[in-house]
Write a protein that holds these residues in place. Structure first.
Motif, PDB file in Angstrom:
ATOM      1  N   LEU A 365       0.841  -1.196   0.000  1.00  0.00           N
ATOM      2  CA  LEU A 365       0.000   0.000   0.000  1.00  0.00           C
ATOM      3  C   LEU A 365       0.877   1.249   0.000  1.00  0.00           C
ATOM      4  CD1 LEU A 365      -2.695  -1.061   2.629  1.00  0.00           C
ATOM      5  CD2 LEU A 365      -2.989  -0.949   0.140  1.00  0.00           C
ATOM      6  N   THR A 366       0.521   2.209  -0.827  1.00  0.00           N
ATOM      7  CA  THR A 366       1.301   3.435  -0.933  1.00  0.00           C
ATOM      8  C   THR A 366       0.877   4.434   0.146  1.00  0.00           C
ATOM      9  OG1 THR A 366      -0.268   4.524  -2.431  1.00  0.00           O
ATOM     10  CG2 THR A 366       1.412   3.097  -3.432  1.00  0.00           C
ATOM     11  N   PHE A 367       1.623   5.535   0.210  1.00  0.00           N
ATOM     12  CA  PHE A 367       1.300   6.600   1.152  1.00  0.00           C
ATOM     13  C   PHE A 367      -0.114   7.116   0.905  1.00  0.00           C
ATOM     14  CE2 PHE A 367       1.366  11.115   2.408  1.00  0.00           C
ATOM     15  CZ  PHE A 367       1.778  10.994   3.738  1.00  0.00           C
ATOM     16  N   ASP A 368      -0.475   7.292  -0.351  1.00  0.00           N
ATOM     17  CA  ASP A 368      -1.821   7.769  -0.692  1.00  0.00           C
ATOM     18  C   ASP A 368      -2.879   6.728  -0.358  1.00  0.00           C
ATOM     19  OD1 ASP A 368      -0.972  10.258  -1.573  1.00  0.00           O
ATOM     20  OD2 ASP A 368      -0.631   9.560  -3.624  1.00  0.00           O
ATOM     21  N   ASP A 369      -2.538   5.443  -0.533  1.00  0.00           N
ATOM     22  CA  ASP A 369      -3.478   4.380  -0.152  1.00  0.00           C
ATOM     23  C   ASP A 369      -3.801   4.454   1.332  1.00  0.00           C
ATOM     24  OD1 ASP A 369      -3.681   3.239  -2.701  1.00  0.00           O
ATOM     25  OD2 ASP A 369      -1.956   1.931  -2.374  1.00  0.00           O
ATOM     26  N   LEU A 370      -2.759   4.599   2.138  1.00  0.00           N
ATOM     27  CA  LEU A 370      -2.942   4.628   3.586  1.00  0.00           C
ATOM     28  C   LEU A 370      -3.781   5.823   4.020  1.00  0.00           C
ATOM     29  CD1 LEU A 370       0.667   3.610   4.705  1.00  0.00           C
ATOM     30  CD2 LEU A 370      -1.402   2.216   4.884  1.00  0.00           C
ATOM     31  N   LYS A 371      -3.719   6.912   3.263  1.00  0.00           N
ATOM     32  CA  LYS A 371      -4.534   8.086   3.581  1.00  0.00           C
ATOM     33  C   LYS A 371      -6.025   7.770   3.494  1.00  0.00           C
ATOM     34  CE  LYS A 371      -1.682  12.137   2.479  1.00  0.00           C
ATOM     35  NZ  LYS A 371      -1.563  13.311   1.583  1.00  0.00           N
ATOM     36  N   ASN A 374      -9.797   5.740   6.486  1.00  0.00           N
ATOM     37  CA  ASN A 374     -10.426   6.731   7.360  1.00  0.00           C
ATOM     38  C   ASN A 374     -10.768   6.171   8.736  1.00  0.00           C
ATOM     39  OD1 ASN A 374     -11.100   9.385   5.753  1.00  0.00           O
ATOM     40  ND2 ASN A 374     -11.483   7.714   4.322  1.00  0.00           N
ATOM     41  N   TYR A 375     -11.307   4.968   8.784  1.00  0.00           N
ATOM     42  CA  TYR A 375     -11.689   4.420  10.076  1.00  0.00           C
ATOM     43  C   TYR A 375     -10.451   4.132  10.929  1.00  0.00           C
ATOM     44  CZ  TYR A 375     -14.218   1.922  13.679  1.00  0.00           C
ATOM     45  OH  TYR A 375     -14.745   1.548  14.891  1.00  0.00           O
ATOM     46  N   LEU A 376      -9.389   3.609  10.319  1.00  0.00           N
ATOM     47  CA  LEU A 376      -8.157   3.353  11.060  1.00  0.00           C
ATOM     48  C   LEU A 376      -7.576   4.669  11.590  1.00  0.00           C
ATOM     49  CD1 LEU A 376      -5.849   1.659  12.124  1.00  0.00           C
ATOM     50  CD2 LEU A 376      -4.849   1.641   9.814  1.00  0.00           C
ATOM     51  N   VAL A 447     -15.880   9.769   6.405  1.00  0.00           N
ATOM     52  CA  VAL A 447     -14.594  10.400   6.122  1.00  0.00           C
ATOM     53  C   VAL A 447     -14.055  11.054   7.405  1.00  0.00           C
ATOM     54  CG1 VAL A 447     -13.390  12.163   4.767  1.00  0.00           C
ATOM     55  CG2 VAL A 447     -15.219  10.814   3.725  1.00  0.00           C
ATOM     56  N   TYR A 448     -12.785  10.848   7.656  1.00  0.00           N
ATOM     57  CA  TYR A 448     -12.150  11.388   8.863  1.00  0.00           C
ATOM     58  C   TYR A 448     -12.175  12.914   8.857  1.00  0.00           C
ATOM     59  CZ  TYR A 448      -8.484  12.620  12.204  1.00  0.00           C
ATOM     60  OH  TYR A 448      -7.779  13.175  13.243  1.00  0.00           O
ATOM     61  N   GLN A 449     -12.531  13.506  10.005  1.00  0.00           N
ATOM     62  CA  GLN A 449     -12.580  14.955  10.147  1.00  0.00           C
ATOM     63  C   GLN A 449     -11.671  15.382  11.298  1.00  0.00           C
ATOM     64  OE1 GLN A 449     -14.402  17.008   8.021  1.00  0.00           O
ATOM     65  NE2 GLN A 449     -14.653  15.062   6.934  1.00  0.00           N
ATOM     66  N   LEU A 474       1.559   7.775   9.410  1.00  0.00           N
ATOM     67  CA  LEU A 474       2.001   6.850   8.369  1.00  0.00           C
ATOM     68  C   LEU A 474       2.625   5.606   9.008  1.00  0.00           C
ATOM     69  CD1 LEU A 474       2.882   6.006   5.467  1.00  0.00           C
ATOM     70  CD2 LEU A 474       4.944   7.383   5.836  1.00  0.00           C
ATOM     71  N   GLN A 475       3.521   5.818   9.966  1.00  0.00           N
ATOM     72  CA  GLN A 475       4.186   4.698  10.612  1.00  0.00           C
ATOM     73  C   GLN A 475       3.180   3.825  11.361  1.00  0.00           C
ATOM     74  OE1 GLN A 475       6.695   5.521  14.019  1.00  0.00           O
ATOM     75  NE2 GLN A 475       8.141   3.941  13.416  1.00  0.00           N
ATOM     76  N   MET A 476       2.296   4.449  12.123  1.00  0.00           N
ATOM     77  CA  MET A 476       1.340   3.669  12.907  1.00  0.00           C
ATOM     78  C   MET A 476       0.382   2.882  12.017  1.00  0.00           C
ATOM     79  SD  MET A 476       0.474   6.072  16.237  1.00  0.00           S
ATOM     80  CE  MET A 476       0.029   7.554  15.315  1.00  0.00           C
ATOM     81  N   LYS A 477      -0.113   3.521  10.954  1.00  0.00           N
ATOM     82  CA  LYS A 477      -1.009   2.810  10.043  1.00  0.00           C
ATOM     83  C   LYS A 477      -0.308   1.625   9.392  1.00  0.00           C
ATOM     84  CE  LYS A 477      -4.073   6.584   8.592  1.00  0.00           C
ATOM     85  NZ  LYS A 477      -4.478   7.423   7.439  1.00  0.00           N
ATOM     86  N   SER A 478       0.931   1.830   8.972  1.00  0.00           N
ATOM     87  CA  SER A 478       1.686   0.758   8.318  1.00  0.00           C
ATOM     88  C   SER A 478       1.868  -0.425   9.256  1.00  0.00           C
ATOM     89  CB  SER A 478       3.052   1.279   7.855  1.00  0.00           C
ATOM     90  OG  SER A 478       2.917   2.330   6.917  1.00  0.00           O
ATOM     91  N   VAL A 479       2.212  -0.134  10.517  1.00  0.00           N
ATOM     92  CA  VAL A 479       2.416  -1.205  11.501  1.00  0.00           C
ATOM     93  C   VAL A 479       1.106  -1.935  11.780  1.00  0.00           C
ATOM     94  CG1 VAL A 479       2.960  -1.687  13.923  1.00  0.00           C
ATOM     95  CG2 VAL A 479       4.420  -0.155  12.592  1.00  0.00           C
TER      96      VAL A 479
END
Length: 530
Positions: A365-371, A374-376, A447-449, A474-479
């Motif tokens: 997953l790319t940086f844009d994918d991880l963006k 929303n729920y995570l 969508v995250y606000q 980014l780091q936390m989502k990736s982990v």
């Protein structure tokens, strides 16, 4: 904020120092009484006594310090209270009011500095680094750092470093740890975070999660840094700073150990800097040290001064990134175990994203994918609302001031704000403020606000807003995605259910660490669609 207990306290030194402290205190109190006799304030100062201030109440509530502060602040009309230190040696306020916080961190920013409370404790470790500096020294470093953190190349470098560390170190280590036996996930995440931040800051991998790591120099640096960080925490909690300062002067006890640890940290940093200079490879590397080296040549430094400048900056970033994300992730996994429906929704979200983007593994997953998770993102924000890695922060006042709620703050007072308490204020978050509800961060379309930074100061706010906020997410989502994709995590004794959240198991230190660690069983998952 409040006075705590000391470590390795020599009774003789304390007895000898009391007469002098008492005389100086009386002089200080008389001077203040004359200077501020006309000042009146209705800001309450709960559980305070003459001379000893809030010490007894602190000792009684030390095991639940942040909840004690939360209880007191929630009972005050203005969400602000006064604090009296031991023997009247310090005075200050603590607030959970977003308007006050905006005043501290933005509108009257020059009046609220790090000051001697930080520099006295952290000078040996951080020197004049960005997280310990004020004024022009802070401003010049902030300008360079802000530019670098906004470059696409650094974002790409950090993303690639995180993915590499996860695939080559974290997941293999967890695979070996899976089974019926238990492991301390908090400790594992700390090792991962340290490896990751050293790669980002220095371009050096300590290899704490690799079994083939035998570099004694790296390991000595890790051990020394841990020792230094633990000791700075002890300094902050000491009710009589004069005691540790005297021990430092005499070079005895834990102050001597701290001095030796700092020497190791300095030697490691200087060796890395000199090595990059000799190889002239800082121009071709993307780590933070290489970037700051490239920016520092035109700043008019002599060689040794420039190296000291670089050392202070990079060590500051190591400190900021060492345990903050691992602490946040520890509480996050604890909460998920107590809220299975949230765990299901997170796994469903990233599985759906992987299917739609045709990725077969979350690390693709790319940086844009991880963006788009929303729920995570909401769940991580909600976890940090309840369990902020840095639960309380402090400033020192340059001149007398009055906060927007009418609270008087004297010159030389400290002004604390508690992110932990703010996340539990019903007046800020509603009657469900103590519940773990990621949905509060989502709009009607899921969508995250983002919310007001002064209501949610987990990443600080104003002019000192955390530059690494985006990279931390980014780091936390990736982990989270990588670990949840590979494993089921069972918390021993159960995770953060609503019942257990009433009395959360944290320890009292600079960071909101989980007391005794997070012991879990890891079970390899059968890969299938959710």
């Amino acid at each position: 904020m409040f006075a705590g207990t000391t470590h390795d306290l020599p009774h003789l030194l304390l007895l000898l120092s009391l007469p002098l402290l008492t005389l100086s205190t009386l002089f200080h109190l008389l001077h203040r009484r004359r200077r501020h006799s006309a000042v009146k304030t209705k800001t309450p100062c709960p559980q305070s006594h003459p001379l000893i201030g809030n010490l007894i109440a602190f000792l009684r509530n030390r095991h639940r310090f942040h909840d004690w502060v939360t209880d007191m602040l929630s009972d005050t009309p203005s969400l602000t209270l006064k604090v009296n230190g031991f023997l009247g040696l310090s005075h200050g306020v603590c607030t959970a009011d977003p308007t006050n916080l905006q005043h501290l961190l933005r509108y009257n920013f020059p009046n609220y500095i790090k000051g001697r409370r930080y520099t006295a404790v952290l000078h040996e470790l951080l020197g004049g680094g960005i997280f310990n500096a004020d004024g022009s020294l802070w401003s010049s470093q902030r300008k360079i750092a802000s530019h670098e953190f906004n470059t696409k190349s650094l974002r790409t470098f950090i993303a690639e470093t995180v993915q590499s560390q996860i695939s080559e170190s974290l997941i293999p280590y967890l695979v070996l740890s899976a089974g019926d036996h238990t492991v301390d996930l908090q400790q594992i995440l700390r090792k991962f975070s340290f490896d990751n931040i050293c790669n980002v800051a220095f371009g050096v991998d300590p290899g704490l999660l690799r079994s083939d790591s035998k570099d004694s120099k790296n390991l000595l640096f890790v051990q020394a840094f841990d020792t230094a960080l633990e000791h700075t925490s002890h300094r902050f909690m000491s009710p009589l700073p004069a005691v540790w300062k005297l021990k430092r002067y005499l070079n005895i006890g834990n102050e001597r150990k701290y001095k030796e640890a700092i020497k190791t940290v300095n030697q490691f940093a200087m060796d890395v800097i000199k090595s990059k200079e000799e190889r002239n490879d800082y121009k071709t590397h993307d780590d933070l040290l290489s970037r700051f080296m490239a920016s520092s040549w035109d700043m008019g430094f002599e060689d040794e001064d420039r190296r000291k400048f670089l050392r202070d900056i990079v060590i500051s970033f190591v400190l900021a990134g060492k345990d903050s994300t691992s602490t946040a992730l520890t509480w996050f996994f604890w909460l998920l175990d107590g809220h299975p429906h949230c765990k299901h929704l997170i796994r469903k979200e990233f599985s759906t994203l992987m299917s739609s983007s045709h990725h077969t593994h979350p690390l693709n997953l790319t940086f844009d994918d991880l963006k788009n998770l929303n729920y995570l993102h909401a769940a991580l924000s909600e976890s940090m609302r309840l369990f902020p890695p840095v639960p309380i922060n402090s400033r020192l006042t340059v001149d007398d001031d009055v906060l927007p709620d009418g609270t008087y703050v004297g010159k030389g007072w400290f002004a604390d704000y508690s992110a932990y308490a703010m996340g539990r204020m019903e007046r800020l978050w509603g009657p469900d403020c103590r519940e773990f509800k990621p949905e509060r961060w989502l709009d009607g379309d899921g969508v995250y606000q983002p919310l007001d930074q002064y209501k949610y100061p987990v990443f600080h706010g104003g002019f000192r807003m955390c530059l690494g906020k985006e990279m931390a997410y980014l780091q936390m989502k990736s982990v989270v995605v990588a670990v949840m994709h590979e494993f089921e995590i069972e918390v021993i004794g159960g995770g953060g259910t609503p019942e257990k959240m009433v009395d959360p198991p944290y320890s009292l230190s600079l960071l909101l660490s989980m007391k005794n660690g997070l012991h879990v069983r890891l079970k390899k998952r059968q890969q299938r669609s959710v």
